[in-house]
Design a protein around this motif. Structure first.
Motif, PDB file in Angstrom:
ATOM      1  N   GLY A 181     -19.348 -75.708   1.873  1.00  0.00           N
ATOM      2  CA  GLY A 181     -19.785 -74.633   2.751  1.00  0.00           C
ATOM      3  C   GLY A 181     -21.235 -74.832   3.168  1.00  0.00           C
ATOM      4  N   THR A 182     -21.582 -76.080   3.502  1.00  0.00           N
ATOM      5  CA  THR A 182     -22.972 -76.400   3.831  1.00  0.00           C
ATOM      6  C   THR A 182     -23.480 -75.615   5.039  1.00  0.00           C
ATOM      7  OG1 THR A 182     -22.827 -78.617   2.871  1.00  0.00           O
ATOM      8  CG2 THR A 182     -24.547 -78.255   4.498  1.00  0.00           C
ATOM      9  N   THR A 183     -22.637 -75.451   6.057  1.00  0.00           N
ATOM     10  CA  THR A 183     -23.070 -74.704   7.237  1.00  0.00           C
ATOM     11  C   THR A 183     -23.427 -73.270   6.863  1.00  0.00           C
ATOM     12  OG1 THR A 183     -21.680 -76.074   8.677  1.00  0.00           O
ATOM     13  CG2 THR A 183     -22.432 -73.962   9.562  1.00  0.00           C
ATOM     14  N   ASN A 184     -22.617 -72.650   6.002  1.00  0.00           N
ATOM     15  CA  ASN A 184     -22.948 -71.313   5.504  1.00  0.00           C
ATOM     16  C   ASN A 184     -24.291 -71.331   4.770  1.00  0.00           C
ATOM     17  OD1 ASN A 184     -20.506 -70.389   6.464  1.00  0.00           O
ATOM     18  ND2 ASN A 184     -19.515 -70.279   4.473  1.00  0.00           N
ATOM     19  N   PHE A 185     -24.457 -72.335   3.929  1.00  0.00           N
ATOM     20  CA  PHE A 185     -25.680 -72.456   3.127  1.00  0.00           C
ATOM     21  C   PHE A 185     -26.910 -72.560   4.019  1.00  0.00           C
ATOM     22  CE2 PHE A 185     -28.837 -74.828   0.678  1.00  0.00           C
ATOM     23  CZ  PHE A 185     -28.839 -74.145  -0.529  1.00  0.00           C
ATOM     24  N   ILE A 186     -26.811 -73.362   5.075  1.00  0.00           N
ATOM     25  CA  ILE A 186     -27.930 -73.542   5.998  1.00  0.00           C
ATOM     26  C   ILE A 186     -28.340 -72.215   6.629  1.00  0.00           C
ATOM     27  CG2 ILE A 186     -28.575 -74.569   8.226  1.00  0.00           C
ATOM     28  CD1 ILE A 186     -26.812 -76.982   7.395  1.00  0.00           C
ATOM     29  N   HIS A 187     -27.337 -71.389   6.949  1.00  0.00           N
ATOM     30  CA  HIS A 187     -27.596 -70.107   7.605  1.00  0.00           C
ATOM     31  C   HIS A 187     -27.821 -68.970   6.604  1.00  0.00           C
ATOM     32  CE1 HIS A 187     -26.781 -71.261  11.817  1.00  0.00           C
ATOM     33  NE2 HIS A 187     -26.046 -72.201  11.262  1.00  0.00           N
ATOM     34  N   ARG A 188     -27.838 -69.318   5.315  1.00  0.00           N
ATOM     35  CA  ARG A 188     -27.995 -68.325   4.249  1.00  0.00           C
ATOM     36  C   ARG A 188     -26.877 -67.283   4.260  1.00  0.00           C
ATOM     37  NH1 ARG A 188     -34.515 -67.183   3.473  1.00  0.00           N
ATOM     38  NH2 ARG A 188     -35.067 -69.357   3.036  1.00  0.00           N
ATOM     39  N   PHE A 189     -25.751 -67.671   4.775  1.00  0.00           N
ATOM     40  CA  PHE A 189     -24.557 -66.837   4.674  1.00  0.00           C
ATOM     41  C   PHE A 189     -24.005 -67.045   3.267  1.00  0.00           C
ATOM     42  CE2 PHE A 189     -19.893 -66.241   5.523  1.00  0.00           C
ATOM     43  CZ  PHE A 189     -19.969 -64.884   5.766  1.00  0.00           C
ATOM     44  N   PRO A 190     -23.888 -66.006   2.461  1.00  0.00           N
ATOM     45  CA  PRO A 190     -23.716 -66.183   1.014  1.00  0.00           C
ATOM     46  C   PRO A 190     -22.295 -66.534   0.568  1.00  0.00           C
ATOM     47  CG  PRO A 190     -23.782 -63.857   1.527  1.00  0.00           C
ATOM     48  CD  PRO A 190     -24.041 -64.585   2.826  1.00  0.00           C
ATOM     49  N   ILE A 191     -21.681 -67.492   1.254  1.00  0.00           N
ATOM     50  CA  ILE A 191     -20.377 -67.995   0.804  1.00  0.00           C
ATOM     51  C   ILE A 191     -20.423 -69.512   0.821  1.00  0.00           C
ATOM     52  CG2 ILE A 191     -17.897 -68.080   1.212  1.00  0.00           C
ATOM     53  CD1 ILE A 191     -17.991 -65.339   2.368  1.00  0.00           C
ATOM     54  N   SER A 192     -20.784 -70.077  -0.305  1.00  0.00           N
ATOM     55  CA  SER A 192     -20.707 -71.521  -0.530  1.00  0.00           C
ATOM     56  C   SER A 192     -20.491 -71.716  -2.022  1.00  0.00           C
ATOM     57  CB  SER A 192     -21.981 -72.232  -0.062  1.00  0.00           C
ATOM     58  OG  SER A 192     -23.093 -71.824  -0.821  1.00  0.00           O
ATOM     59  N   SER A 193     -20.129 -72.913  -2.403  1.00  0.00           N
ATOM     60  CA  SER A 193     -19.782 -73.109  -3.805  1.00  0.00           C
ATOM     61  C   SER A 193     -20.104 -74.518  -4.263  1.00  0.00           C
ATOM     62  CB  SER A 193     -18.288 -72.824  -4.031  1.00  0.00           C
ATOM     63  OG  SER A 193     -17.487 -73.697  -3.249  1.00  0.00           O
ATOM     64  N   ILE A 194     -20.244 -74.645  -5.564  1.00  0.00           N
ATOM     65  CA  ILE A 194     -20.376 -75.931  -6.247  1.00  0.00           C
ATOM     66  C   ILE A 194     -19.013 -76.218  -6.865  1.00  0.00           C
ATOM     67  CG2 ILE A 194     -21.592 -77.201  -8.046  1.00  0.00           C
ATOM     68  CD1 ILE A 194     -23.710 -74.786  -7.806  1.00  0.00           C
ATOM     69  N   SER A 195     -18.462 -77.378  -6.567  1.00  0.00           N
ATOM     70  CA  SER A 195     -17.109 -77.700  -7.035  1.00  0.00           C
ATOM     71  C   SER A 195     -17.128 -78.997  -7.833  1.00  0.00           C
ATOM     72  CB  SER A 195     -16.159 -77.838  -5.832  1.00  0.00           C
ATOM     73  OG  SER A 195     -14.867 -78.218  -6.254  1.00  0.00           O
ATOM     74  N   ILE A 196     -16.519 -78.958  -9.009  1.00  0.00           N
ATOM     75  CA  ILE A 196     -16.468 -80.151  -9.858  1.00  0.00           C
ATOM     76  C   ILE A 196     -15.139 -80.171 -10.613  1.00  0.00           C
ATOM     77  CG2 ILE A 196     -17.787 -78.920 -11.646  1.00  0.00           C
ATOM     78  CD1 ILE A 196     -18.864 -81.698 -12.515  1.00  0.00           C
ATOM     79  N   ALA A 197     -14.530 -81.343 -10.666  1.00  0.00           N
ATOM     80  CA  ALA A 197     -13.245 -81.483 -11.358  1.00  0.00           C
ATOM     81  C   ALA A 197     -13.179 -82.835 -12.048  1.00  0.00           C
ATOM     82  CB  ALA A 197     -12.089 -81.354 -10.373  1.00  0.00           C
ATOM     83  N   LEU A 198     -12.378 -82.895 -13.092  1.00  0.00           N
ATOM     84  CA  LEU A 198     -12.131 -84.149 -13.806  1.00  0.00           C
ATOM     85  C   LEU A 198     -10.652 -84.485 -13.737  1.00  0.00           C
ATOM     86  CD1 LEU A 198     -13.036 -86.497 -15.633  1.00  0.00           C
ATOM     87  CD2 LEU A 198     -12.542 -85.027 -17.601  1.00  0.00           C
ATOM     88  N   GLN A 199     -10.362 -85.686 -13.269  1.00  0.00           N
ATOM     89  CA  GLN A 199      -8.992 -86.185 -13.231  1.00  0.00           C
ATOM     90  C   GLN A 199      -8.799 -87.265 -14.293  1.00  0.00           C
ATOM     91  OE1 GLN A 199      -8.342 -87.597  -9.206  1.00  0.00           O
ATOM     92  NE2 GLN A 199      -7.604 -85.588  -8.550  1.00  0.00           N
ATOM     93  N   HIS A 200      -7.572 -87.312 -14.826  1.00  0.00           N
ATOM     94  CA  HIS A 200      -7.187 -88.386 -15.741  1.00  0.00           C
ATOM     95  C   HIS A 200      -5.922 -89.032 -15.194  1.00  0.00           C
ATOM     96  CE1 HIS A 200      -5.228 -90.038 -19.493  1.00  0.00           C
ATOM     97  NE2 HIS A 200      -6.396 -90.651 -19.480  1.00  0.00           N
ATOM     98  N   LYS A 201      -6.029 -90.281 -14.828  1.00  0.00           N
ATOM     99  CA  LYS A 201      -4.922 -91.023 -14.222  1.00  0.00           C
ATOM    100  C   LYS A 201      -4.370 -90.289 -12.999  1.00  0.00           C
ATOM    101  CE  LYS A 201      -3.539 -93.474 -18.434  1.00  0.00           C
ATOM    102  NZ  LYS A 201      -2.425 -93.776 -19.377  1.00  0.00           N
ATOM    103  N   GLY A 202      -5.274 -89.742 -12.191  1.00  0.00           N
ATOM    104  CA  GLY A 202      -4.897 -89.101 -10.949  1.00  0.00           C
ATOM    105  C   GLY A 202      -4.458 -87.658 -11.057  1.00  0.00           C
ATOM    106  N   VAL A 203      -4.446 -87.098 -12.258  1.00  0.00           N
ATOM    107  CA  VAL A 203      -4.032 -85.710 -12.471  1.00  0.00           C
ATOM    108  C   VAL A 203      -5.249 -84.892 -12.894  1.00  0.00           C
ATOM    109  CG1 VAL A 203      -2.520 -84.147 -13.750  1.00  0.00           C
ATOM    110  CG2 VAL A 203      -1.715 -86.440 -13.147  1.00  0.00           C
ATOM    111  N   THR A 204      -5.520 -83.817 -12.173  1.00  0.00           N
ATOM    112  CA  THR A 204      -6.685 -82.994 -12.479  1.00  0.00           C
ATOM    113  C   THR A 204      -6.476 -82.244 -13.784  1.00  0.00           C
ATOM    114  OG1 THR A 204      -7.058 -82.717 -10.099  1.00  0.00           O
ATOM    115  CG2 THR A 204      -8.257 -81.250 -11.582  1.00  0.00           C
TER     116      THR A 204
END
Length: 257
Positions: free
Chosen positions: A89-112
């Motif tokens: 949600g970088t465009t939101n972030f630039i405009h200070r529109f308060p909907i953006s997120s940090i997303s992180i996931a771990l996969q093992h052999k292609g399965v989250t």
């Protein structure tokens, strides 16, 4: 690997990134440039946030591979792959529109196996582990029970890359009169989490990357949702809903328009 212990680590990393993003936002430290096209934005905060996450992962799990939005892939001979989006949600972030997120996931052999999506501005921290359920700020969440399209609130996205937006426009126009409403937040990761928490009854979007949806998809599935990728009009379509509405949504969305 103990997934519960892993989530504690992930949360500490995400909190570190969120703290940096808040300071950068408050002190107006934003520098914006474009990538592939005129509306494909990236900021110094995206890059620095990604660097923080990469450093955390490499310090804790140096043998693991990493896939990132801004820097591409760091490939090791490992069955484990971290998939990260420092600001969805970088465009939101630039405009200070308060909907953006940090997303992180771990996969093992292609399965989250584990995922977290955190919106510092909304104070919403979604997490899930495979077969461990989905949670929002520590409370278990579930998808909605809505089974009628006309009573459903849906979400979709329109990427800024020109052709992707035009492809989705006909589907949006077709669906808008059949539902209670359609929303566009600008963060696919949060859209999937909002389905998980039953705020939305369904979500679709074309041409998502793995970093856009990897963590959010696991969270939606662990909340009882269905998430699938389909090939439509020679493009990848991500479709998410509860088990009562999924087939109805799919059939209506993909009817000849």
């Amino acid at each position: 690997m103990n997934l519960d212990q892993l989530m504690v680590e992930i949360e500490s990393w995400v909190d570190k990134v969120a703290a940096y993003q808040k300071i950068a936002n408050e002190q107006n430290q934003l520098q914006v440039r474009t990538k592939g096209y005129a509306t494909d934005f990236v900021t110094n905060v995206d890059v620095k946030s990604e660097e923080i996450l990469i450093e955390c992962i490499k310090n804790a799990y140096p043998e693991h591979s990493i896939l990132t939005e801004e820097r591409g892939s760091f490939t090791n001979d490992s069955d484990y792959l971290w998939v990260i989006d420092p600001i969805d949600g970088t465009t939101n972030f630039i405009h200070r529109f308060p909907i953006s997120s940090i997303s992180i996931a771990l996969q093992h052999k292609g399965v989250t196996q584990a995922g977290m999506v955190y919106s510092p501005w909304l104070n919403m921290k979604f997490r899930a582990t495979r077969q461990g359920g989905a949670y929002l700020n520590g409370k278990r969440i579930y998808v909605s029970h809505t089974s009628q399209l006309e009573k459903s609130l849906l979400a979709t996205g329109f990427p800024g890359g020109g052709y992707s937006e035009y492809i989705n426009l006909k589907y949006f126009n077709h669906m808008i009169s059949q539902t209670a409403g359609i929303r566009r937040t600008g963060s696919a990761a949060l859209d999937l989490c909002f389905v998980a928490a039953s705020y939305f009854d369904g979500f679709w979007e074309f041409n998502l990357n793995d970093w856009d949806m990897c963590a959010g998809a696991l969270i939606a599935e662990e909340a009882g949702g269905i998430v699938k990728r389909l090939e439509v009009d020679e493009h990848s379509l991500t479709l998410c809903s509860n088990d009562r509405l999924y087939d109805i949504l799919k059939e209506s969305l993909l009817i000849q328009v």
